[in-house]
Motif scaffolding. Structure first.
Motif, PDB file in Angstrom:
ATOM      1  N   LEU A 166       0.831  -1.205   0.000  1.00 34.55           N
ATOM      2  CA  LEU A 166       0.000   0.000   0.000  1.00 34.55           C
ATOM      3  C   LEU A 166       0.865   1.255   0.000  1.00 34.55           C
ATOM      4  CD1 LEU A 166      -2.662  -0.922   2.710  1.00 34.55           C
ATOM      5  CD2 LEU A 166      -2.883  -1.118   0.234  1.00 34.55           C
ATOM      6  N   ARG A 167       0.424   2.268  -0.712  1.00 38.06           N
ATOM      7  CA  ARG A 167       1.032   3.585  -0.592  1.00 38.06           C
ATOM      8  C   ARG A 167       0.421   4.250   0.633  1.00 38.06           C
ATOM      9  NH1 ARG A 167       3.737   5.784  -4.919  1.00 38.06           N
ATOM     10  NH2 ARG A 167       3.677   4.607  -6.860  1.00 38.06           N
ATOM     11  N   GLU A 168       1.254   4.692   1.541  1.00 36.60           N
ATOM     12  CA  GLU A 168       0.755   5.292   2.762  1.00 36.60           C
ATOM     13  C   GLU A 168       1.677   6.437   3.183  1.00 36.60           C
ATOM     14  OE1 GLU A 168       0.530   2.592   6.016  1.00 36.60           O
ATOM     15  OE2 GLU A 168      -1.103   3.709   6.967  1.00 36.60           O
ATOM     16  N   GLU A 169       1.092   7.563   3.491  1.00 37.78           N
ATOM     17  CA  GLU A 169       1.825   8.743   3.953  1.00 37.78           C
ATOM     18  C   GLU A 169       2.960   9.096   2.992  1.00 37.78           C
ATOM     19  OE1 GLU A 169       3.089   7.836   7.882  1.00 37.78           O
ATOM     20  OE2 GLU A 169       1.060   7.714   8.682  1.00 37.78           O
ATOM     21  N   GLY A 170       2.666   8.991   1.717  1.00 41.74           N
ATOM     22  CA  GLY A 170       3.631   9.414   0.706  1.00 41.74           C
ATOM     23  C   GLY A 170       4.748   8.437   0.433  1.00 41.74           C
ATOM     24  N   ARG A 171       4.747   7.320   1.126  1.00 40.84           N
ATOM     25  CA  ARG A 171       5.819   6.341   0.919  1.00 40.84           C
ATOM     26  C   ARG A 171       5.334   5.200   0.037  1.00 40.84           C
ATOM     27  NH1 ARG A 171       7.186   4.914   6.931  1.00 40.84           N
ATOM     28  NH2 ARG A 171       4.921   4.927   6.947  1.00 40.84           N
ATOM     29  N   GLY A 206       5.075   1.574  -0.775  1.00 38.21           N
ATOM     30  CA  GLY A 206       5.257   0.309  -0.083  1.00 38.21           C
ATOM     31  C   GLY A 206       5.950  -0.750  -0.901  1.00 38.21           C
ATOM     32  N   HIS A 207       6.157  -0.500  -2.208  1.00 41.24           N
ATOM     33  CA  HIS A 207       6.782  -1.520  -3.050  1.00 41.24           C
ATOM     34  C   HIS A 207       8.224  -1.805  -2.647  1.00 41.24           C
ATOM     35  CE1 HIS A 207       3.290  -0.403  -5.446  1.00 41.24           C
ATOM     36  NE2 HIS A 207       3.389  -1.576  -5.991  1.00 41.24           N
ATOM     37  N   GLY A 208       8.849  -0.902  -1.910  1.00 47.31           N
ATOM     38  CA  GLY A 208      10.208  -1.146  -1.451  1.00 47.31           C
ATOM     39  C   GLY A 208      10.288  -2.287  -0.455  1.00 47.31           C
ATOM     40  N   SER A 209       9.172  -2.685   0.102  1.00 48.48           N
ATOM     41  CA  SER A 209       9.137  -3.758   1.089  1.00 48.48           C
ATOM     42  C   SER A 209       8.837  -5.120   0.477  1.00 48.48           C
ATOM     43  CB  SER A 209       8.060  -3.458   2.150  1.00 48.48           C
ATOM     44  OG  SER A 209       8.300  -2.221   2.774  1.00 48.48           O
ATOM     45  N   LEU A 210       8.589  -5.148  -0.835  1.00 49.44           N
ATOM     46  CA  LEU A 210       8.167  -6.399  -1.455  1.00 49.44           C
ATOM     47  C   LEU A 210       9.217  -7.494  -1.320  1.00 49.44           C
ATOM     48  CD1 LEU A 210       6.452  -5.121  -4.724  1.00 49.44           C
ATOM     49  CD2 LEU A 210       5.396  -5.821  -2.584  1.00 49.44           C
ATOM     50  N   LEU A 211      10.451  -7.152  -1.572  1.00 52.12           N
ATOM     51  CA  LEU A 211      11.511  -8.161  -1.510  1.00 52.12           C
ATOM     52  C   LEU A 211      11.598  -8.754  -0.114  1.00 52.12           C
ATOM     53  CD1 LEU A 211      13.788  -9.672  -2.881  1.00 52.12           C
ATOM     54  CD2 LEU A 211      15.330  -7.779  -2.311  1.00 52.12           C
ATOM     55  N   CYS A 212      11.504  -7.900   0.910  1.00 52.18           N
ATOM     56  CA  CYS A 212      11.561  -8.393   2.291  1.00 52.18           C
ATOM     57  C   CYS A 212      10.400  -9.340   2.567  1.00 52.18           C
ATOM     58  CB  CYS A 212      11.528  -7.218   3.262  1.00 52.18           C
ATOM     59  SG  CYS A 212      12.993  -6.172   3.234  1.00 52.18           S
ATOM     60  N   ALA A 213       9.226  -9.006   2.060  1.00 54.95           N
ATOM     61  CA  ALA A 213       8.055  -9.855   2.289  1.00 54.95           C
ATOM     62  C   ALA A 213       8.234 -11.216   1.627  1.00 54.95           C
ATOM     63  CB  ALA A 213       6.803  -9.173   1.759  1.00 54.95           C
ATOM     64  N   LEU A 214       8.743 -11.219   0.410  1.00 55.23           N
ATOM     65  CA  LEU A 214       8.946 -12.479  -0.301  1.00 55.23           C
ATOM     66  C   LEU A 214      10.027 -13.323   0.373  1.00 55.23           C
ATOM     67  CD1 LEU A 214       8.671 -11.044  -3.894  1.00 55.23           C
ATOM     68  CD2 LEU A 214       7.104 -12.713  -2.865  1.00 55.23           C
ATOM     69  N   GLU A 215      11.065 -12.676   0.847  1.00 56.17           N
ATOM     70  CA  GLU A 215      12.123 -13.407   1.549  1.00 56.17           C
ATOM     71  C   GLU A 215      11.613 -14.006   2.849  1.00 56.17           C
ATOM     72  OE1 GLU A 215      15.210 -10.529   1.978  1.00 56.17           O
ATOM     73  OE2 GLU A 215      16.114 -10.978   0.017  1.00 56.17           O
ATOM     74  N   ALA A 216      10.588 -13.370   3.437  1.00 55.69           N
ATOM     75  CA  ALA A 216      10.010 -13.880   4.687  1.00 55.69           C
ATOM     76  C   ALA A 216       9.045 -15.034   4.452  1.00 55.69           C
ATOM     77  CB  ALA A 216       9.307 -12.747   5.423  1.00 55.69           C
ATOM     78  N   GLY A 217       8.769 -15.344   3.188  1.00 51.48           N
ATOM     79  CA  GLY A 217       7.934 -16.494   2.887  1.00 51.48           C
ATOM     80  C   GLY A 217       6.580 -16.177   2.298  1.00 51.48           C
ATOM     81  N   ALA A 218       6.328 -14.923   1.904  1.00 57.35           N
ATOM     82  CA  ALA A 218       5.051 -14.588   1.295  1.00 57.35           C
ATOM     83  C   ALA A 218       4.838 -15.426   0.039  1.00 57.35           C
ATOM     84  CB  ALA A 218       4.997 -13.099   0.946  1.00 57.35           C
ATOM     85  N   ALA A 219       3.605 -15.915  -0.141  1.00 60.58           N
ATOM     86  CA  ALA A 219       3.300 -16.705  -1.333  1.00 60.58           C
ATOM     87  C   ALA A 219       3.311 -15.839  -2.577  1.00 60.58           C
ATOM     88  CB  ALA A 219       1.939 -17.374  -1.171  1.00 60.58           C
ATOM     89  N   ALA A 220       2.914 -14.582  -2.406  1.00 62.90           N
ATOM     90  CA  ALA A 220       2.864 -13.633  -3.515  1.00 62.90           C
ATOM     91  C   ALA A 220       2.606 -12.259  -2.923  1.00 62.90           C
ATOM     92  CB  ALA A 220       1.761 -13.994  -4.514  1.00 62.90           C
ATOM     93  N   VAL A 221       2.652 -11.251  -3.791  1.00 61.68           N
ATOM     94  CA  VAL A 221       2.357  -9.892  -3.356  1.00 61.68           C
ATOM     95  C   VAL A 221       1.226  -9.328  -4.210  1.00 61.68           C
ATOM     96  CG1 VAL A 221       4.689  -9.472  -2.517  1.00 61.68           C
ATOM     97  CG2 VAL A 221       4.121  -8.918  -4.887  1.00 61.68           C
ATOM     98  N   LEU A 222       0.425  -8.465  -3.607  1.00 58.26           N
ATOM     99  CA  LEU A 222      -0.610  -7.728  -4.318  1.00 58.26           C
ATOM    100  C   LEU A 222      -0.061  -6.328  -4.529  1.00 58.26           C
ATOM    101  CD1 LEU A 222      -3.659  -7.975  -5.269  1.00 58.26           C
ATOM    102  CD2 LEU A 222      -4.205  -6.749  -3.169  1.00 58.26           C
ATOM    103  N   THR A 223       0.146  -5.956  -5.784  1.00 61.20           N
ATOM    104  CA  THR A 223       0.897  -4.751  -6.075  1.00 61.20           C
ATOM    105  C   THR A 223       0.368  -4.063  -7.322  1.00 61.20           C
ATOM    106  OG1 THR A 223       3.119  -3.938  -6.670  1.00 61.20           O
ATOM    107  CG2 THR A 223       2.585  -6.184  -7.300  1.00 61.20           C
ATOM    108  N   ALA A 224       0.699  -2.792  -7.445  1.00 63.26           N
ATOM    109  CA  ALA A 224       0.241  -2.026  -8.606  1.00 63.26           C
ATOM    110  C   ALA A 224       1.159  -2.164  -9.808  1.00 63.26           C
ATOM    111  CB  ALA A 224       0.098  -0.553  -8.232  1.00 63.26           C
ATOM    112  N   HIS A 225       2.345  -2.784  -9.620  1.00 60.97           N
ATOM    113  CA  HIS A 225       3.307  -2.883 -10.711  1.00 60.97           C
ATOM    114  C   HIS A 225       3.936  -4.276 -10.751  1.00 60.97           C
ATOM    115  CE1 HIS A 225       3.045   1.472 -10.965  1.00 60.97           C
ATOM    116  NE2 HIS A 225       3.341   1.544  -9.679  1.00 60.97           N
ATOM    117  N   PRO A 226       4.209  -4.823 -11.931  1.00 58.18           N
ATOM    118  CA  PRO A 226       4.934  -6.095 -12.016  1.00 58.18           C
ATOM    119  C   PRO A 226       6.289  -5.968 -11.339  1.00 58.18           C
ATOM    120  CG  PRO A 226       4.001  -5.480 -14.146  1.00 58.18           C
ATOM    121  CD  PRO A 226       3.853  -4.288 -13.260  1.00 58.18           C
ATOM    122  N   VAL A 227       6.666  -7.002 -10.607  1.00 61.14           N
ATOM    123  CA  VAL A 227       7.903  -6.913  -9.831  1.00 61.14           C
ATOM    124  C   VAL A 227       8.865  -8.051 -10.126  1.00 61.14           C
ATOM    125  CG1 VAL A 227       6.891  -5.608  -7.942  1.00 61.14           C
ATOM    126  CG2 VAL A 227       6.724  -8.096  -7.926  1.00 61.14           C
TER     127      VAL A 227
END
Length: 315
Positions: A42-47, A49-70
């Motif tokens: 999510l985009r929140e307070e001007g930041r 959130g896509h910068g956190s995608l790699l960390c989420a995937l490394e933590a075991g996320a099955a996938a990400v819901l995002t506005a851009h292909p990653v």
């Protein structure tokens, strides 16, 4: 739920993943991701959130819901927050036995939600928003907790501006709507109604008609709330201390700790109530919960019994 079903509900496109991949849960913070979760960026307070995608995937996320292909397992959507709302709406529509009771107002929303959810739990499985999770993020997440056995969803709804309550009622269409109070302040001297008043109007106008089972539960002691009876086609049930209210408290008496006892008087009969929380304002919250419970068919004696044992987190 599989990625394929989520993509269908959100209008998203799966990239880099097997559509049959199951999702175990939802996370917004990469530090809270569990193996198998879907991480929502999510985009929140001007930041971004896509910068956190790699960390989420490394933590075991099955996938990400995002506005851009990653370049990783993902469901790509136009707006992740709106996609979450669409997903919740599709989920709720798959639960035909679910009644949604929405609550709004400037005060007492949390306490009324807690009381009502505990009363309703006595007649059917109930899911309710928790804490301050009554916005466009928290409400969809709560709705997704409901399952085929859930009978009631008690949805606190807060508003930050025009159209917000309308959006929340589209995510979880309510059968009944409770208006606790309506503000009387004016916006910037413009003479227009304040945001609470606008939110209350949006809620009652979103309710089904009386013929289709819609019920507006309005505070008879608050002139702004009571006036909303003219803004809805739903059946109107009023609560309060006013003599003409459909649900009211008589013979109110506090004990030495400030906990009120009273007779719950309704069109269907009376019941004794001894509240567990202190404060005269809790009487109004209890009346709102009683009116909503009665509106969905609960017996007044059972309502009084459950109100007398209910303890909530809100005041």
């Amino acid at each position: 739920m599989s990625l394929a079903r989520i993509a269908a509900a959100t209008g998203g496109r799966i990239t880099g993943a097997d559509p049959a991949t199951p999702v175990g849960g939802i996370a917004f913070d990469p530090g809270e991701v569990r193996v198998g979760d879907l991480f929502i960026s999510l985009r929140e307070e001007g930041r971004d959130g896509h910068g956190s995608l790699l960390c989420a995937l490394e933590a075991g996320a099955a996938a990400v819901l995002t506005a851009h292909p990653v370049g990783a397992p993902a469901i790509v959507v136009g707006d992740p927050l709106l996609a979450l709302g669409s997903w919740a709406r599709a989920h709720v529509e798959e639960l035909p036995d679910l009644d949604v009771i929405a609550i709004t107002g400037s005060s007492g929303r949390t306490a009324t939600r807690d009381l009502l959810s505990r009363v309703l739990e006595s007649i059917g499985p109930t899911v309710a928003t928790r804490g301050r999770c009554d916005d466009e993020t928290g409400l969809p997440l709560t709705a997704l907790e409901a399952d085929a056995g859930t009978r009631y969803l008690v949805a606190g709804m807060s508003a930050r501006g025009p159209g917000h309550i309308t959006y929340l009622t589209q995510v979880t269409p309510p059968t009944a709507g409770v208006v606790l109070d309506v503000g009387t302040a004016r916006e910037g001297g413009s003479g227009g109604p304040d945001p609470i008043a606008k939110a209350a109007v949006e809620l009652v106008e979103a309710l089904p008609s009386a013929r289709d089972g819609g019920v507006a539960v309005l505070n008879a002691d608050d002139p702004g709330a009571a006036a909303l009876a003219d803004r809805t086609t739903a059946r109107v049930v009023t609560f309060g201390t006013a003599r003409g209210a459909d649900v009211r408290a008589v013979d109110v008496a506090p004990d030495e700790r400030g906990r009120a006892s009273f007779t719950l008087r309704t069109r269907a009969g009376d019941s004794a109530v001894c509240l567990q929380a202190a404060g005269g304002h809790q009487v109004v919250n209890a009346l709102a919960a009683a009116a909503a419970a009665g509106a969905v068919g609960m017996d007044v004696l059972q309502v009084g019994e459950m109100l007398s044992t209910a303890v909530g987190e809100g005041e």
